[in-house]
Design a protein around this motif. Sequence first.
Motif, short mmCIF file in Angstrom:
data_model
loop_
_atom_site.label_atom_id
_atom_site.label_comp_id
_atom_site.label_asym_id
_atom_site.label_seq_id
_atom_site.Cartn_x
_atom_site.Cartn_y
_atom_site.Cartn_z
N ILE A 179 0.85 -1.19 0.00
CA ILE A 179 0.00 0.00 0.00
C ILE A 179 0.88 1.24 0.00
CG2 ILE A 179 -1.75 1.30 1.28
CD1 ILE A 179 -2.59 -1.41 2.52
N ILE A 180 0.55 2.21 -0.85
CA ILE A 180 1.30 3.46 -0.89
C ILE A 180 0.74 4.36 0.20
CG2 ILE A 180 1.98 5.46 -2.27
CD1 ILE A 180 1.47 3.68 -4.75
N LEU A 181 1.50 4.54 1.26
CA LEU A 181 1.04 5.31 2.42
C LEU A 181 1.54 6.74 2.30
CD1 LEU A 181 -0.50 4.75 5.11
CD2 LEU A 181 1.74 4.62 6.20
N VAL A 182 0.61 7.69 2.26
CA VAL A 182 0.94 9.11 2.19
C VAL A 182 0.43 9.77 3.47
CG1 VAL A 182 0.74 11.26 0.88
CG2 VAL A 182 0.74 9.06 -0.32
N GLN A 183 1.32 10.05 4.39
CA GLN A 183 0.93 10.61 5.68
C GLN A 183 0.52 12.08 5.52
OE1 GLN A 183 0.83 9.09 8.93
NE2 GLN A 183 -0.28 10.99 9.27
N LEU A 184 -0.72 12.39 5.90
CA LEU A 184 -1.18 13.77 5.91
C LEU A 184 -0.68 14.46 7.17
CD1 LEU A 184 -4.90 13.25 4.81
CD2 LEU A 184 -3.03 14.13 3.39
N PRO A 185 -0.56 15.78 7.15
CA PRO A 185 -0.21 16.50 8.38
C PRO A 185 -1.14 16.07 9.51
CG PRO A 185 -0.14 18.00 6.53
CD PRO A 185 -0.69 16.70 6.00
N VAL A 186 -0.57 15.81 10.68
CA VAL A 186 -1.31 15.18 11.76
C VAL A 186 -2.26 16.15 12.47
CG1 VAL A 186 -1.10 13.99 13.98
CG2 VAL A 186 0.53 13.52 12.13
N LEU A 187 -3.50 15.68 12.63
CA LEU A 187 -4.49 16.37 13.46
C LEU A 187 -4.75 15.50 14.68
CD1 LEU A 187 -7.15 17.57 10.86
CD2 LEU A 187 -5.39 18.94 11.95
#
Length: 219
Positions: A56-64
């Motif tokens: 799976i291509i994991l793209v971490q979004l800015p953390v909330l």
Amino acid sequence: MMINMNKSVFIISQHNVGVGHFICANSVAERLTAEGIKVWHFPGGPPVKYLTDDRIILVQLPVLKRYGTLNNKVITEKGKELTSVNEECAKLLLETFKKIHPQIVITEFFPFSYYRLYDTIYPLLEFVRKNKLSTKFICLLRDIPVSDSNPSLEKDYHIINKILQKYYFAVFHAVDYNIIPISITPFLTKAFKRVTVYETGFISQQRKIPKKNIPSIHM
């Protein structure tokens, strides 16, 4: 609806307390990947890469990070304001979308969490609608234990239903209809009005996570 194996699927999720939303989204990602579909997962919560299949291509979004449940108060990464983080998330999603052109975008729990993810996902919804693109949006929804006596729900289900009708192809309701039918929750009956809903059965992660990959939590 058939998925072209040469196309990509985006899955967008947001977890705060625990990793339930992440696991739900990631389990679907793993299943699609096993079928030969290229999947991009965009989680918006604290990183939990140890739970992810390498395919799976994991793209971490800015953390909330959310604290408290009464007023849905939100704190963000140190030194960043909520508006700024939402803009970063929305920009990353839209830029990646324009490069990949996914066939399907799955939003885990949104728009049922519209007050948390609206500013992040809305620009993408509008971009697809205004440009009349063929990408289909699907809401992936688990069970929602809510009290129908809550007066705020009257406003909520109207907003949710409006978003679903305007932007979404369908809702995948991840429960067993024989155990939790839609009719048992009047809130869902109203939110799903004139919306295509598929009962998928419960979703669970099939593979075992090696204990060595799970970080220790000290209380």
